[in-house]
Design an enzyme around this catalytic site. Sequence first.
Site, mmCIF file in Angstrom:
data_model
loop_
_atom_site.group_PDB
_atom_site.id
_atom_site.type_symbol
_atom_site.label_atom_id
_atom_site.label_comp_id
_atom_site.label_asym_id
_atom_site.label_seq_id
_atom_site.Cartn_x
_atom_site.Cartn_y
_atom_site.Cartn_z
ATOM 1 N N CYS A 90 -1.557 0.810 7.385
ATOM 2 C CA CYS A 90 -3.006 0.586 7.491
ATOM 3 C C CYS A 90 -3.462 -0.655 6.727
ATOM 4 O O CYS A 90 -3.833 -1.659 7.317
ATOM 5 C CB CYS A 90 -3.787 1.805 6.985
ATOM 6 S SG CYS A 90 -3.530 3.294 7.979
ATOM 7 N N ARG A 91 -3.454 -0.589 5.386
ATOM 8 C CA ARG A 91 -4.079 -1.646 4.582
ATOM 9 C C ARG A 91 -3.208 -2.882 4.397
ATOM 10 O O ARG A 91 -3.673 -4.009 4.612
ATOM 11 C CB ARG A 91 -4.476 -1.094 3.198
ATOM 12 C CG ARG A 91 -5.572 -0.046 3.268
ATOM 13 C CD ARG A 91 -5.683 0.716 1.972
ATOM 14 N NE ARG A 91 -4.508 1.552 1.740
ATOM 15 C CZ ARG A 91 -4.269 2.225 0.619
ATOM 16 N NH1 ARG A 91 -5.135 2.144 -0.388
ATOM 17 N NH2 ARG A 91 -3.194 2.967 0.511
ATOM 18 N N SER A 92 -1.946 -2.706 3.940
ATOM 19 C CA SER A 92 -1.149 -3.909 3.631
ATOM 20 C C SER A 92 -0.807 -4.738 4.868
ATOM 21 O O SER A 92 -0.728 -5.969 4.758
ATOM 22 C CB SER A 92 0.094 -3.563 2.803
ATOM 23 O OG SER A 92 0.957 -2.679 3.473
ATOM 24 N N ASN B 275 2.217 1.379 4.423
ATOM 25 C CA ASN B 275 2.499 0.099 5.093
ATOM 26 C C ASN B 275 2.156 0.155 6.594
ATOM 27 O O ASN B 275 2.775 -0.525 7.403
ATOM 28 C CB ASN B 275 3.959 -0.345 4.894
ATOM 29 C CG ASN B 275 4.255 -1.797 5.288
ATOM 30 O OD1 ASN B 275 5.356 -2.131 5.676
ATOM 31 N ND2 ASN B 275 3.287 -2.669 5.208
ATOM 32 N N ASP C 144 -8.262 3.916 0.968
ATOM 33 C CA ASP C 144 -7.344 4.225 2.061
ATOM 34 C C ASP C 144 -8.145 4.685 3.284
ATOM 35 O O ASP C 144 -8.812 5.720 3.231
ATOM 36 C CB ASP C 144 -6.396 5.337 1.594
ATOM 37 C CG ASP C 144 -5.242 5.526 2.558
ATOM 38 O OD1 ASP C 144 -5.338 5.046 3.695
ATOM 39 O OD2 ASP C 144 -4.252 6.146 2.145
ATOM 40 N N CYS D 235 0.872 -1.180 0.000
ATOM 41 C CA CYS D 235 0.000 0.000 0.000
ATOM 42 C C CYS D 235 0.905 1.225 0.000
ATOM 43 O O CYS D 235 2.084 1.131 -0.391
ATOM 44 C CB CYS D 235 -0.977 -0.010 1.173
ATOM 45 S SG CYS D 235 -0.212 0.004 2.812
HETATM 46 P P1 4NP Z 1 -1.790 2.847 4.057
HETATM 47 O O1 4NP Z 1 -2.438 4.186 4.623
HETATM 48 O O2 4NP Z 1 -1.229 3.156 2.696
HETATM 49 O O3 4NP Z 1 -2.959 1.905 3.962
HETATM 50 O O4 4NP Z 1 -0.752 2.408 5.062
HETATM 51 C C1 4NP Z 1 -1.734 5.394 4.718
HETATM 52 C C2 4NP Z 1 -0.946 5.642 5.802
HETATM 53 C C3 4NP Z 1 -0.293 6.853 5.913
HETATM 54 C C4 4NP Z 1 -0.420 7.804 4.929
HETATM 55 C C5 4NP Z 1 -1.211 7.540 3.829
HETATM 56 C C6 4NP Z 1 -1.864 6.328 3.726
HETATM 57 N N1 4NP Z 1 0.224 9.047 5.058
HETATM 58 O O5 4NP Z 1 0.012 9.908 4.191
HETATM 59 O O6 4NP Z 1 0.990 9.259 6.004
#
Ligand code: 4NP
Length: 159
Positions: free
Chosen positions: A18-20, A16, A128, A13
């Site tokens: 939240c989703r993955s 790294n 997201d 993602c």
């Molecule tokens: P992820 O979510 O891609 O599912 O881990 C996010 C976590 C942090 C950010 C964006 C998406 N960020 O912009 O910090």
Amino acid sequence: MTSRPPPRVLFVCLGNICRSPLAEAALRDAAERASVALTIDSAGTGSWHVGKGPDPRSRAEALRHGIDIAHYRARQVTRGDFERFDHIIAMDRQNLADLEAMAPSGAGVRLSLLLDHVAGLEGEDVEDPYYGGAEGFATTWDQVRRAADTLLRELSASD
Ligand code: 4NP
């Protein structure tokens, strides 16, 4: 009889956190329950959260399903991942485009979108949940859980 090494799967993602990590947890859990050997990891296309643990909302969502992911640590995708993994699975179309752009030419890895492994949701993004509330993480879990079940069947069948 020859035994092949277990299929190697990397979920990707943006951050790294939240989703993955939830996709990693869901497939690890499904594989353990089915006694299927897989090598599973996750990474982000971005570097902001490298070394940090999963978002507390992801940790809470995993715990709701009996899985502790507090020890996971975020890392960024590397070009070496295209050699080390058989499947790299992106959470959204931007992640997939970023992976396609960095893939070394001739890499044998198979790139795909996570929801291409869920009937009826092909081509869609795992949204997201970072900027939203807890309910977004429940939706993410539902989607990664469904994909994990399909992936387990696909990877067992290709053995
Ligand atoms: P992820 O979510 O891609 O599912 O881990 C996010 C976590 C942090 C950010 C964006 C998406 N960020 O912009 O910090």
